[in-house]
Design a protein around this motif. Sequence first.
Motif, PDB file in Angstrom:
ATOM      1  N   ARG A  13     -16.468  -4.166  17.977  1.00 26.57           N
ATOM      2  CA  ARG A  13     -15.711  -3.125  17.265  1.00 26.57           C
ATOM      3  C   ARG A  13     -16.583  -1.927  16.924  1.00 26.57           C
ATOM      4  O   ARG A  13     -16.146  -0.779  17.010  1.00 26.57           O
ATOM      5  CB  ARG A  13     -15.080  -3.710  16.002  1.00 26.57           C
ATOM      6  N   TRP A  14     -17.822  -2.196  16.509  1.00 29.11           N
ATOM      7  CA  TRP A  14     -18.714  -1.090  16.185  1.00 29.11           C
ATOM      8  C   TRP A  14     -19.054  -0.270  17.430  1.00 29.11           C
ATOM      9  O   TRP A  14     -19.125   0.964  17.372  1.00 29.11           O
ATOM     10  CB  TRP A  14     -19.982  -1.614  15.507  1.00 29.11           C
ATOM     11  N   GLU A  15     -19.262  -0.914  18.540  1.00 30.46           N
ATOM     12  CA  GLU A  15     -19.524  -0.174  19.781  1.00 30.46           C
ATOM     13  C   GLU A  15     -18.334   0.711  20.128  1.00 30.46           C
ATOM     14  O   GLU A  15     -18.494   1.900  20.452  1.00 30.46           O
ATOM     15  CB  GLU A  15     -19.809  -1.158  20.913  1.00 30.46           C
ATOM     16  N   SER A  16     -17.136   0.137  20.038  1.00 26.02           N
ATOM     17  CA  SER A  16     -15.919   0.900  20.309  1.00 26.02           C
ATOM     18  C   SER A  16     -15.765   2.048  19.321  1.00 26.02           C
ATOM     19  O   SER A  16     -15.417   3.172  19.697  1.00 26.02           O
ATOM     20  CB  SER A  16     -14.707  -0.021  20.242  1.00 26.02           C
ATOM     21  N   PHE A  17     -16.041   1.765  18.055  1.00 25.56           N
ATOM     22  CA  PHE A  17     -15.930   2.774  16.992  1.00 25.56           C
ATOM     23  C   PHE A  17     -16.828   3.977  17.262  1.00 25.56           C
ATOM     24  O   PHE A  17     -16.389   5.130  17.193  1.00 25.56           O
ATOM     25  CB  PHE A  17     -16.285   2.132  15.660  1.00 25.56           C
ATOM     26  N   ILE A  18     -18.091   3.727  17.580  1.00 23.37           N
ATOM     27  CA  ILE A  18     -19.031   4.822  17.833  1.00 23.37           C
ATOM     28  C   ILE A  18     -18.550   5.678  19.000  1.00 23.37           C
ATOM     29  O   ILE A  18     -18.537   6.925  18.927  1.00 23.37           O
ATOM     30  CB  ILE A  18     -20.450   4.280  18.103  1.00 23.37           C
ATOM     31  N   HIS A  19     -18.123   5.038  20.070  1.00 26.68           N
ATOM     32  CA  HIS A  19     -17.617   5.790  21.234  1.00 26.68           C
ATOM     33  C   HIS A  19     -16.373   6.595  20.887  1.00 26.68           C
ATOM     34  O   HIS A  19     -16.246   7.763  21.282  1.00 26.68           O
ATOM     35  CB  HIS A  19     -17.329   4.834  22.389  1.00 26.68           C
ATOM     36  N   GLN A  20     -15.442   5.983  20.138  1.00 28.46           N
ATOM     37  CA  GLN A  20     -14.190   6.658  19.815  1.00 28.46           C
ATOM     38  C   GLN A  20     -14.417   7.901  18.951  1.00 28.46           C
ATOM     39  O   GLN A  20     -13.794   8.940  19.163  1.00 28.46           O
ATOM     40  CB  GLN A  20     -13.239   5.690  19.101  1.00 28.46           C
ATOM     41  N   VAL A  21     -15.306   7.811  17.977  1.00 28.30           N
ATOM     42  CA  VAL A  21     -15.566   8.963  17.101  1.00 28.30           C
ATOM     43  C   VAL A  21     -16.212  10.096  17.891  1.00 28.30           C
ATOM     44  O   VAL A  21     -15.833  11.269  17.754  1.00 28.30           O
ATOM     45  CB  VAL A  21     -16.452   8.566  15.899  1.00 28.30           C
ATOM     46  N   ILE A  22     -17.175   9.762  18.732  1.00 24.60           N
ATOM     47  CA  ILE A  22     -17.840  10.791  19.544  1.00 24.60           C
ATOM     48  C   ILE A  22     -16.841  11.461  20.479  1.00 24.60           C
ATOM     49  O   ILE A  22     -16.815  12.701  20.614  1.00 24.60           O
ATOM     50  CB  ILE A  22     -19.007  10.172  20.341  1.00 24.60           C
ATOM     51  N   GLU A  23     -16.010  10.670  21.113  1.00 22.66           N
ATOM     52  CA  GLU A  23     -15.045  11.238  22.056  1.00 22.66           C
ATOM     53  C   GLU A  23     -13.975  12.048  21.337  1.00 22.66           C
ATOM     54  O   GLU A  23     -13.507  13.076  21.848  1.00 22.66           O
ATOM     55  CB  GLU A  23     -14.441  10.117  22.902  1.00 22.66           C
ATOM     56  N   TYR A  24     -13.597  11.621  20.144  1.00 19.62           N
ATOM     57  CA  TYR A  24     -12.654  12.412  19.342  1.00 19.62           C
ATOM     58  C   TYR A  24     -13.279  13.750  18.958  1.00 19.62           C
ATOM     59  O   TYR A  24     -12.614  14.797  19.006  1.00 19.62           O
ATOM     60  CB  TYR A  24     -12.253  11.641  18.086  1.00 19.62           C
ATOM     61  N   ALA A  25     -14.548  13.738  18.597  1.00 22.58           N
ATOM     62  CA  ALA A  25     -15.240  14.982  18.236  1.00 22.58           C
ATOM     63  C   ALA A  25     -15.275  15.941  19.429  1.00 22.58           C
ATOM     64  O   ALA A  25     -15.016  17.146  19.279  1.00 22.58           O
ATOM     65  CB  ALA A  25     -16.654  14.678  17.767  1.00 22.58           C
ATOM     66  N   ASN A  26     -15.564  15.408  20.602  1.00 22.40           N
ATOM     67  CA  ASN A  26     -15.624  16.259  21.788  1.00 22.40           C
ATOM     68  C   ASN A  26     -14.253  16.818  22.151  1.00 22.40           C
ATOM     69  O   ASN A  26     -14.113  17.989  22.529  1.00 22.40           O
ATOM     70  CB  ASN A  26     -16.190  15.466  22.975  1.00 22.40           C
ATOM     71  N   LYS A  27     -13.232  15.969  22.022  1.00 23.29           N
ATOM     72  CA  LYS A  27     -11.874  16.412  22.335  1.00 23.29           C
ATOM     73  C   LYS A  27     -11.404  17.475  21.353  1.00 23.29           C
ATOM     74  O   LYS A  27     -10.729  18.441  21.743  1.00 23.29           O
ATOM     75  CB  LYS A  27     -10.908  15.218  22.306  1.00 23.29           C
ATOM     76  N   SER A  28     -11.756  17.325  20.083  1.00 21.60           N
ATOM     77  CA  SER A  28     -11.302  18.249  19.048  1.00 21.60           C
ATOM     78  C   SER A  28     -12.078  19.564  19.048  1.00 21.60           C
ATOM     79  O   SER A  28     -11.516  20.628  18.766  1.00 21.60           O
ATOM     80  CB  SER A  28     -11.426  17.593  17.672  1.00 21.60           C
ATOM     81  N   TYR A  29     -13.368  19.485  19.371  1.00 20.07           N
ATOM     82  CA  TYR A  29     -14.228  20.677  19.321  1.00 20.07           C
ATOM     83  C   TYR A  29     -15.089  20.724  20.584  1.00 20.07           C
ATOM     84  O   TYR A  29     -16.310  20.578  20.526  1.00 20.07           O
ATOM     85  CB  TYR A  29     -15.098  20.649  18.062  1.00 20.07           C
ATOM     86  N   PRO A  30     -14.450  20.944  21.747  1.00 20.60           N
ATOM     87  CA  PRO A  30     -15.160  20.847  23.033  1.00 20.60           C
ATOM     88  C   PRO A  30     -16.261  21.879  23.234  1.00 20.60           C
ATOM     89  O   PRO A  30     -17.140  21.679  24.073  1.00 20.60           O
ATOM     90  CB  PRO A  30     -14.038  21.015  24.060  1.00 20.60           C
ATOM     91  N   ASP A  31     -16.209  22.972  22.485  1.00 23.40           N
ATOM     92  CA  ASP A  31     -17.197  24.038  22.672  1.00 23.40           C
ATOM     93  C   ASP A  31     -18.368  23.945  21.697  1.00 23.40           C
ATOM     94  O   ASP A  31     -19.244  24.827  21.703  1.00 23.40           O
ATOM     95  CB  ASP A  31     -16.518  25.407  22.533  1.00 23.40           C
ATOM     96  N   LEU A  32     -18.391  22.916  20.863  1.00 21.93           N
ATOM     97  CA  LEU A  32     -19.443  22.789  19.867  1.00 21.93           C
ATOM     98  C   LEU A  32     -20.343  21.587  20.163  1.00 21.93           C
ATOM     99  O   LEU A  32     -19.856  20.555  20.630  1.00 21.93           O
ATOM    100  CB  LEU A  32     -18.840  22.617  18.465  1.00 21.93           C
ATOM    101  N   PRO A  33     -21.641  21.717  19.894  1.00 20.01           N
ATOM    102  CA  PRO A  33     -22.543  20.575  20.090  1.00 20.01           C
ATOM    103  C   PRO A  33     -22.261  19.475  19.077  1.00 20.01           C
ATOM    104  O   PRO A  33     -21.888  19.747  17.931  1.00 20.01           O
ATOM    105  CB  PRO A  33     -23.937  21.180  19.878  1.00 20.01           C
ATOM    106  N   ILE A  34     -22.446  18.234  19.490  1.00 19.65           N
ATOM    107  CA  ILE A  34     -22.183  17.072  18.641  1.00 19.65           C
ATOM    108  C   ILE A  34     -23.504  16.388  18.309  1.00 19.65           C
ATOM    109  O   ILE A  34     -24.313  16.088  19.191  1.00 19.65           O
ATOM    110  CB  ILE A  34     -21.239  16.083  19.344  1.00 19.65           C
TER     111      ILE A  34
END
Length: 366
Positions: A204-225
């Motif tokens: 679950r933690w592995e999935s969680f980390i990936h999901q948050v990062i991918e949500y950040a990229n999807k929401s703010y694709p032009d900003l560094p994460i």
Amino acid sequence: MEKLDSAVILKTIHRTLKTARLFDVFWERWLVHGLDENDLQKARSHIHSLEGWYMTWADLAEIKEQKGRELEALNNMREAEKTYRQTALYYNLNYWIDPSYSKAKKEWYQKSVHFMKKADSLSDSKTIYKKLSLNDQSLCSGRIRVPKNPQGVIIIVNPIDSTKEELYLYEMDFLQKGFITMSFDGPGQGETFVVNGVTGTRVRWESFIHQVIEYANKSYPDLPIHLFGTSLAASWVLYGSSHKYVEKAVAVSPAVELDRMNMPGYFMKRMECSCIVDDKDEEETERSIPKFTEIKYRAPVLVFYGSQDMMITKNEFSRLYKNISSEKSLVEYEEEGHVCNRKLKEIRDTACSWFTGEFNMKEAQS
């Protein structure tokens, strides 16, 4: 996950209360996260029992709430916001003390969330509340705060027994530097645990980390994460540094494998209430910590460590640091212990300067 016996939970709470009474270092975490030192001095003589703990922090929270209302009446919204965030922190202390799931724990937590949202409503920064679905459909709850003209995104990974409401000072510092903050309750944490019923496992933690990062990229694709975390959260920051969307990562006192740490016994029992920490079957273990040997490091990592760390010895830390294969740099504080509590404000400022490229990693090693 097996439910702990109520007698074991009560013993764990008793040991936590005893530690809180006897050792000043216990309170460093809460002081650097916004606890008023004067309030702490008032509280310590009244926390000999669980009931005393609940009553003390509830009373102090109500005093903060009243002060917040008075500040609102005076149209001093900035100070009212800060006061309501402290109110939320004090209710968070009542949520935190009993590590097991209970109706009372959920009610204390909901009070904390209420006052954090009250503070959000007075803030100049926009706050977004979001739930992410993991691979097994578990829901993880989070908050995103957005300043004007953001220059990047910082995902705050919360320590194993923290909540997204506890680290509000991190949000404030990062917002002031122009970063969007994303802070989610991971599996076994805060709202994700007591409201959504999700316990912590490695998968679950592995999935969680990936999901948050991918949500950040999807929401703010032009900003560094970027990623930021302390202790066990810093370990998951190291795991997340392998993701292709992460530009930079900061890990403060990253934890090593649990059997290589000098973890207090009461704390291990606390963790067992909300996540898997046992390793009875090494082949099937789902302990809520990364498999460090399988991390494929990619993003540059800036690491902070306190030489007086009693939980993670210098040898164990050195072993972990040596195996970070991406670009890396270390800032070590000779007088600090685990999580470098007294340097956290400086660390957050340093992290922001590094994220923006104001100096390179080697210069951070002053």
